[in-house]
Design a protein around this motif. Structure first.
Motif: not given
Length: 269
Positions: A160-174
């Motif tokens: 889906g979009w926007p992505e809601n994966t462990p990868h995207s959550r960590l990158q967003t927090r950074i």
């Protein structure tokens, strides 16, 4: 199968050397791609795989040093691809027999081979991944608890979009932290065979310091920011990295049993 690119790794330096060394051993065992050069049209050089029918083939892939098992002198993620002509009813037996043969061959050359990470399913997966490494003198492979990766979920089937994966959550927090002023920080997913046994998710976090920012300080700031969101961090062993200094670390989450890491031990073993 053919391709017009030479059989070299896209990675450089020590990573390229490690992949090349394991690739040479795979070809010696006749379980690798066994690429041979043939002349293509328009003067192009084409590389063709020479693979025995029914065997499948292996390819060594780069593994970030921060994710290597403790005590490893070199490590790769080994992809094993099955024979495409195997009938569906025989896939399970084909996978089991060939993976056993690949494991035995590599162990005969002194490698440690672990069927780590998510268990592959011959019915749905295109290939299997093995953790292959050599240990340094005097070191033993780490002990893994039974069923160490049984909790690893299967690959997602919907997107889906926007992505809601462990990868995207960590990158967003950074990205939302103050780190962009100190360094460019990139999160890269890892093959599950590189995950620590307790991890529910793991990634390689690569840090490129901003001009004038020391590498060690940028790494420390990035690791502290990641830990503030409930992740553990781990750096490569000094005996492995040597010089130049590392520019990446492992970030992983233990799920519901997570215990915070104190600032006094920013890179636990």
């Amino acid at each position: 199968m053919t391709r017009t690119q030479p059989p070299t790794s896209p990675h450089y330096g020590a990573a390229r050397t490690v992949v090349a060394a394991v690739t040479a051993d795979l070809d010696q065992l006749r379980i690798g791609e066994n690429l041979t050069r043939v002349h293509g049209q328009d003067g192009q050089t084409v590389w063709r795989r020479a693979i025995a029918p029914g065997d499948g083939w292996c390819r060594a892939q780069h593994a970030p040093v921060c994710a290597w098992p403790r005590g490893a002198a070199l490590c790769v993620v080994l992809q094993w691809w099955p024979c495409r002509q195997t009938p569906p009813p025989q896939r399970g037996a084909h996978w089991a027999a060939r993976l056993d043969a690949v494991t035995a061959g590599l162990r005969s050359l002194g490698y440690t081979v672990e069927h780590a990470g998510r268990r592959p399913d011959p019915a749905t997966d295109r290939h299997a991944e093995l953790l292959v490494y050599r240990t340094r003198p005097g070191r033993q492979p780490p002990r893994r608890p039974p069923g160490a990766w049984a909790h690893v979920p299967p690959p997602r089937s919907t997107f889906g979009w926007p992505e809601n994966t462990p990868h995207s959550r960590l990158q967003t927090r950074i990205n939302l932290s103050a780190l962009p002023h100190v360094a460019d920080v990139t999160v890269r997913d890892l093959a599950t065979c590189l995950w620590p046994p307790s991890a529910r998710y793991a990634a390689c976090v690569t840090v490129t310091p901003a001009p004038g920012s020391p590498t060690h300080e940028a790494l420390g700031s990035a690791a502290a920011a990641v830990r503030s969101h409930g992740y553990r961090t781990r750096q490569a062993e000094p005996a492995v990295t040597g010089t130049p200094p590392p520019t990446a670390f492992l970030a992983y989450h233990d799920g519901p049993d997570f215990r915070s890491v104190t600032a006094a031990h920013p890179f636990p073993h």
